[in-house]
Design an enzyme around this catalytic site. Sequence first.
Site, PDB file in Angstrom:
ATOM      1  N   SER A  33      -4.617  -0.195  -2.973  1.00 48.87           N
ATOM      2  CA  SER A  33      -5.069   1.103  -2.297  1.00 48.87           C
ATOM      3  C   SER A  33      -6.347   1.269  -1.703  1.00 48.87           C
ATOM      4  CB  SER A  33      -5.775   2.367  -3.604  1.00 48.87           C
ATOM      5  OG  SER A  33      -6.263   3.449  -3.030  1.00 48.87           O
ATOM      6  N   GLU A  34      -6.382   1.661  -0.324  1.00 47.79           N
ATOM      7  CA  GLU A  34      -7.460   1.396   0.518  1.00 47.79           C
ATOM      8  C   GLU A  34      -9.128   1.518   0.174  1.00 47.79           C
ATOM      9  OE1 GLU A  34      -5.295   4.850   2.741  1.00 47.79           O
ATOM     10  OE2 GLU A  34      -4.893   3.345   0.972  1.00 47.79           O
ATOM     11  N   ASN A  35      -9.045   2.434  -1.102  1.00 47.30           N
ATOM     12  CA  ASN A  35     -10.271   2.556  -1.501  1.00 47.30           C
ATOM     13  C   ASN A  35     -10.791   1.594  -2.236  1.00 47.30           C
ATOM     14  OD1 ASN A  35      -8.506   3.471  -3.497  1.00 47.30           O
ATOM     15  ND2 ASN A  35     -10.273   4.642  -4.550  1.00 47.30           N
TER      16      ASN A  35
ATOM     17  N   ASN B 294       0.820  -1.208  -0.182  1.00 49.12           N
ATOM     18  CA  ASN B 294      -0.054   0.006  -0.024  1.00 49.12           C
ATOM     19  C   ASN B 294       0.873   1.417   0.068  1.00 49.12           C
ATOM     20  OD1 ASN B 294      -1.349   2.202   1.654  1.00 49.12           O
ATOM     21  ND2 ASN B 294      -3.154   1.136   0.872  1.00 49.12           N
TER      22      ASN B 294
END
Length: 218
Positions: A53-55, A30
């Site tokens: 990516s955390e989205n 990440n």
Amino acid sequence: MSAEQAVAPFDRPTMARMVAADIPEGWYVNLGIGLPTLVADHIPTEREVILHSENGILGMGPLPAPGEADPWLVNAGKENVTLVKGAALFHHGDSFAMIRGGHLDLCVLGAFEVAENGDLANWSTSASDRVPAVGGAMDLGAGARNVWVMTTHSTKAGDPKLVSRCTYPLTALRAVKRIYSDLAVIDVTGDGFVVRDMAPGVTPAGLQELTGAKLHFR
């Protein structure tokens, strides 16, 4: 650090290349908002590194070429990104399950301060009335197997970011294992900060002068 030393700090692309070169084959990684996003452009083509990516992206590619951005495809920092072949898109709840489940090998984050024991402060300086937002940083700091930091060595005011103890609100405890600054690459060990590399012209004494904790040189 005197001008006579002709210090040539690592620029941002150089820092990104150094981080990218150190990521092992096959790692799930990440990239945090800010400086770390530049790493995506420097992953060696012969190495498979899967960017998260955390989205809700797994298989993020480099930044798009000018005029080729898909306005609907963004990372957690709302920057346009690309996808590599085989990429997956999913709900952010599933993305955080990956983070909290310990499935990320590495997270690269920015920082306001890093302590010599690995404590990380990167979400608030409490310097204004603006309400800060930690975002996913706490989850990433606690959930990733390794946390590296990319940052300038000092603040704009000249204060050290590498310190004996953080004074800003903490993001994660004893999480950081390595720091890539514009002046040096430093491991965080049981003995504290251990310098691995320095930018051209930087001396041990000069680097120590700009650091708020004891440095060890090997």
